[in-house]
Design an enzyme around this catalytic site. Structure first.
Site, PDB file in Angstrom:
ATOM      1  N   GLY A 101     -34.703 -32.355  21.153  1.00 17.11           N
ATOM      2  CA  GLY A 101     -34.534 -33.172  19.944  1.00 17.11           C
ATOM      3  C   GLY A 101     -33.240 -33.971  19.956  1.00 17.11           C
ATOM      4  CB  THR A 195     -32.819 -28.843  28.124  1.00 19.47           C
ATOM      5  OG1 THR A 195     -33.532 -29.516  27.091  1.00 19.47           O
ATOM      6  CG2 THR A 195     -32.382 -29.820  29.192  1.00 19.47           C
ATOM      7  CB  THR A 221     -27.815 -26.409  20.051  1.00 20.91           C
ATOM      8  OG1 THR A 221     -27.929 -25.777  18.767  1.00 20.91           O
ATOM      9  CG2 THR A 221     -26.516 -25.954  20.663  1.00 20.91           C
ATOM     10  CB  ILE A 222     -28.379 -30.486  15.796  1.00 18.57           C
ATOM     11  CG1 ILE A 222     -27.597 -31.355  14.809  1.00 18.57           C
ATOM     12  CG2 ILE A 222     -29.590 -29.852  15.147  1.00 18.57           C
ATOM     13  CD1 ILE A 222     -28.301 -32.631  14.420  1.00 18.57           C
ATOM     14  CG  ASP A 223     -30.471 -25.752  14.658  1.00 14.26           C
ATOM     15  OD1 ASP A 223     -30.333 -26.758  13.952  1.00 14.26           O
ATOM     16  OD2 ASP A 223     -31.579 -25.267  14.956  1.00 14.26           O
ATOM     17  CG  MET A 266     -31.842 -30.270  11.242  1.00 14.20           C
ATOM     18  SD  MET A 266     -30.928 -31.362  10.228  1.00 14.20           S
ATOM     19  CE  MET A 266     -29.536 -31.635  11.250  1.00 14.20           C
ATOM     20  NE  ARG A 268     -37.079 -24.346  16.263  1.00 15.72           N
ATOM     21  CZ  ARG A 268     -38.390 -24.394  16.010  1.00 15.72           C
ATOM     22  NH1 ARG A 268     -38.868 -25.333  15.225  1.00 15.72           N
ATOM     23  NH2 ARG A 268     -39.214 -23.535  16.574  1.00 15.72           N
ATOM     24  CB  ALA A 375     -31.502 -39.304   7.664  1.00 16.42           C
ATOM     25  CB  ILE A 376     -28.867 -35.123   9.740  1.00 11.55           C
ATOM     26  CG1 ILE A 376     -28.672 -35.131   8.225  1.00 11.55           C
ATOM     27  CG2 ILE A 376     -27.711 -34.405  10.427  1.00 11.55           C
ATOM     28  CD1 ILE A 376     -28.702 -33.761   7.587  1.00 11.55           C
TER      29      ILE A 376
HETATM   30  P1  ATP Z   1     -34.051 -28.458  21.055  1.00  7.51           P
HETATM   31  O1  ATP Z   1     -32.776 -27.835  20.623  1.00  7.51           O
HETATM   32  O2  ATP Z   1     -34.243 -29.807  20.506  1.00  7.51           O
HETATM   33  O3  ATP Z   1     -35.236 -27.557  20.893  1.00  7.51           O
HETATM   34  P2  ATP Z   1     -34.542 -27.946  23.803  1.00  7.51           P
HETATM   35  O4  ATP Z   1     -33.867 -28.315  25.063  1.00  7.51           O
HETATM   36  O5  ATP Z   1     -34.646 -26.466  23.535  1.00  7.51           O
HETATM   37  O6  ATP Z   1     -33.833 -28.700  22.622  1.00  7.51           O
HETATM   38  P3  ATP Z   1     -37.387 -28.110  24.275  1.00  7.51           P
HETATM   39  O7  ATP Z   1     -38.366 -29.113  23.789  1.00  7.51           O
HETATM   40  O8  ATP Z   1     -37.607 -26.684  23.934  1.00  7.51           O
HETATM   41  O9  ATP Z   1     -35.970 -28.614  23.752  1.00  7.51           O
HETATM   42  O10 ATP Z   1     -37.282 -28.191  25.857  1.00  7.51           O
HETATM   43  C1  ATP Z   1     -36.885 -29.383  26.540  1.00  7.51           C
HETATM   44  C2  ATP Z   1     -37.516 -29.413  27.910  1.00  7.51           C
HETATM   45  O11 ATP Z   1     -37.276 -28.186  28.599  1.00  7.51           O
HETATM   46  C3  ATP Z   1     -39.023 -29.596  27.865  1.00  7.51           C
HETATM   47  O12 ATP Z   1     -39.390 -30.484  28.885  1.00  7.51           O
HETATM   48  C4  ATP Z   1     -39.543 -28.204  28.091  1.00  7.51           C
HETATM   49  O13 ATP Z   1     -40.811 -28.169  28.679  1.00  7.51           O
HETATM   50  C5  ATP Z   1     -38.509 -27.592  29.007  1.00  7.51           C
HETATM   51  N1  ATP Z   1     -38.489 -26.139  28.827  1.00  7.51           N
HETATM   52  C6  ATP Z   1     -38.434 -25.498  27.646  1.00  7.51           C
HETATM   53  N2  ATP Z   1     -38.468 -24.163  27.818  1.00  7.51           N
HETATM   54  C7  ATP Z   1     -38.556 -23.960  29.152  1.00  7.51           C
HETATM   55  C8  ATP Z   1     -38.644 -22.789  29.983  1.00  7.51           C
HETATM   56  N3  ATP Z   1     -38.641 -21.562  29.466  1.00  7.51           N
HETATM   57  N4  ATP Z   1     -38.734 -22.971  31.327  1.00  7.51           N
HETATM   58  C9  ATP Z   1     -38.734 -24.220  31.856  1.00  7.51           C
HETATM   59  N5  ATP Z   1     -38.660 -25.349  31.137  1.00  7.51           N
HETATM   60  C10 ATP Z   1     -38.579 -25.237  29.809  1.00  7.51           C
END
Ligand code: ATP
Ligand code: MG
Length: 454
Positions: A101, A195, A221-223, A266, A268, A375-376
């Site tokens: 995100g 990620t 991580t905005i959280d 926000m 989660r 918006a944030i």
């Molecule tokens: P946010 O804080 O916005 O959730 P995030 O990095 O956790 O950020 P995700 O959408 O969960 O966002 O994951 C981003 C990318 O990382 C996606 O392409 C997702 O498929 C991949 N990903 C998430 N979890 C795993 C995992 N356990 N193993 C490998 N790749 C992953």
């Protein structure tokens, strides 16, 4: 007596010195191009002593609980330039990707990485991969973007990420195929826990193929839920902007008879934004966070509290984090493209319960509900976060050029440090219901420790 949620205890005690070791691709033998710059200015002390460590424990109790001699105390590697580096800058190609995100400061990180790589190390080719991990997979057809100090100079003015982002799984083998084809030596991943888990898969495939590619993360991580680090970038911007929404809803609530304002923010799994934003002006009468379950009904419930506040003050304001109260909903088991659980939308649900309860009591009320989340997320970083992101990106470049891999950069007790990726995803940073932040919120709102508790 309702059961208390378990305290979120610091878990440093379980971490040993070996858990904090940073992986390296090999010995660093190349004299850093920063040398003439730093030596000429007699600032050689800016090189990091390879053996230096930032101690993990910072209290006497933490230290004594280990019962260890000093040299066995777990310590984090400090960030910063090393005199000897691993990659020859003239032959280095670097890549950048943003996933997950949006969060204020993403463009600042991209810009900071490109500038440090180019200006300090003289790396000639820096590329950006579009739309998260999709950008490495040829079937999506995303182009690769050449990044230069000129092309990224003005991007921090805007929120979002110029590279785009995405969710959803991608095959790490295909990603590493792409890294090989583009002759990349260094990859910077900017994203959240998902990620970083993805990055660890990439690191695994790189190691299996015997490649020498460094993967360094800048945790987003905005959280503010990444463990160990003081605060994640964008968090200050986010809670400052969130506090404006609380202010707006308060003005609305005050302007009408029996006004009730409700803001969903926000958070989660971690209620840091709700807590910090509520402390900005102390307008809130109730703050609801994922870490502290609540109930609506009964003398100690949320609704009775709001009725009392409206009686006393003429209005009431509630701040709810998006992950609060999930225990009150049936878990449908739905997930998003990345496998994250879809949360029940607590905001509109709460709005209805509050409206019903005031209608039943025959009180006049008017309810205002704001959900400013998108918006944030999309605003540019404030000056504090801009500075923070620049420093994080510089730290990430120094780490990668020295051959470190499978790590993220972060700030721990105001010092920039290297943290192994495994540790950064090992747990979530959460508001401790028995800690001083939650106590500060309770003192500010005057709400009970937990709505519904006896
Ligand atoms: P946010 O804080 O916005 O959730 P995030 O990095 O956790 O950020 P995700 O959408 O969960 O966002 O994951 C981003 C990318 O990382 C996606 O392409 C997702 O498929 C991949 N990903 C998430 N979890 C795993 C995992 N356990 N193993 C490998 N790749 C992953
Ligand atoms: Mg995530």
């Amino acid at each position: 007596m309702t059961e208390d949620p378990p305290p979120v205890a610091p878990q440093n005690g379980r971490v040993s010195a070996s858990d904090l070791e940073i992986a390296r691709l090999g010995p660093a033998r190349i004299v850093s191009p920063l040398a003439p710059l730093l030596d000429a200015r007699r600032t050689t002390e800016h090189y990091v002593d390879t053996d230096d460590r930032v101690l993990l424990d910072d209290t006497a109790a933490g230290l004594s609980s280990r019962g260890l001699p000093l040299d066995e105390l777990p310590g984090l590697e400090p960030c910063g330039p090393r005199r000897e580096i691993y990659f020859d800058p003239s032959k280095t190609r670097a890549g950048i990707v943003t996933c997950g995100g949006l969060c204020p400061g993403l463009n600042d990180v991209i810009s900071g990485l490109v500038r440090t790589l180019t200006y300090h190390y003289g790396v000639r080719r820096v590329v950006g991969f579009r739309n998260g991990y999709q950008g490495f997979v040829s079937s999506y057809g995303h182009d690769v973007v050449e990044l230069t100090p000129e092309s990224v100079r003005d991007i921090p003015v805007d929120g979002g990420t110029v590279l785009g982002t995405s969710r959803g799984p991608q095959d790490p083998e295909e990603i590493v195929d792409c890294l090989e084809q583009t002759h990349l030596n260094v990859l910077f991943v900017i994203g959240g826990d998902g990620t970083l888990r993805g990055a660890m898969e990439i690191v695994r495939v790189i190691a299996e193929r015997g490649l020498r590619i460094a993967v360094v993360g800048i945790p987003k991580t905005i959280d503010n839920d990444i463990p160990y680090i003081d605060q994640s970038f964008g968090f200050q911007t986010a809670f400052a902007r969130a506090s404006e929404s609380i202010r707006a809803v308060t003005v609305e609530a005050k302007s009408t008879a029996g006004g009730v304002g409700l803001v969903k923010l926000m958070g989660r799994h971690s209620g840091f934004i709700a807590c910090y934003a509520s402390l900005v002006r102390s307008d809130a009468d109730a703050v609801l966070i994922p870490e502290v379950p609540f109930s609506l009904d009964g003398e100690n419930g949320l609704l009775a509290h709001l009725h009392r506040r409206v009686d006393q003050r003429g209005h009431a304001v509630v701040v709810v984090a998006e992950g609060a109260g999930q225990e009150l909903f049936d878990d449908g088991g739905a997930t998003d493209a990345s496998g994250n659980a879809r949360l029940a939308d607590v905001g509109p649900w709460l709005r209805e319960r509050i409206a019903e309860s005031f209608a039943e009591s025959g009180r006049e009320t008017s309810l205002r509900y704001i959900d400013p989340s998108y918006a944030i997320r999309s605003v540019p970083a404030n000056p504090y976060d801009s500075v923070y992101t620049v420093r994080l990106s510089q730290a990430a470049v120094h780490a990668a050029m020295s051959g470190r891999t499978a790590m993220v950069v972060g700030r721990v007790r105001r010092r920039f440090v290297h943290i192994p990726m495994t540790l950064a995803v090992s747990r979530r940073n959460q508001v401790d219901p028995h800690g001083d932040l939650w106590m500060a919120v309770l003192e500010s709102t005057g709400q009970p420790w937990r709505f519904g508790a006896d």
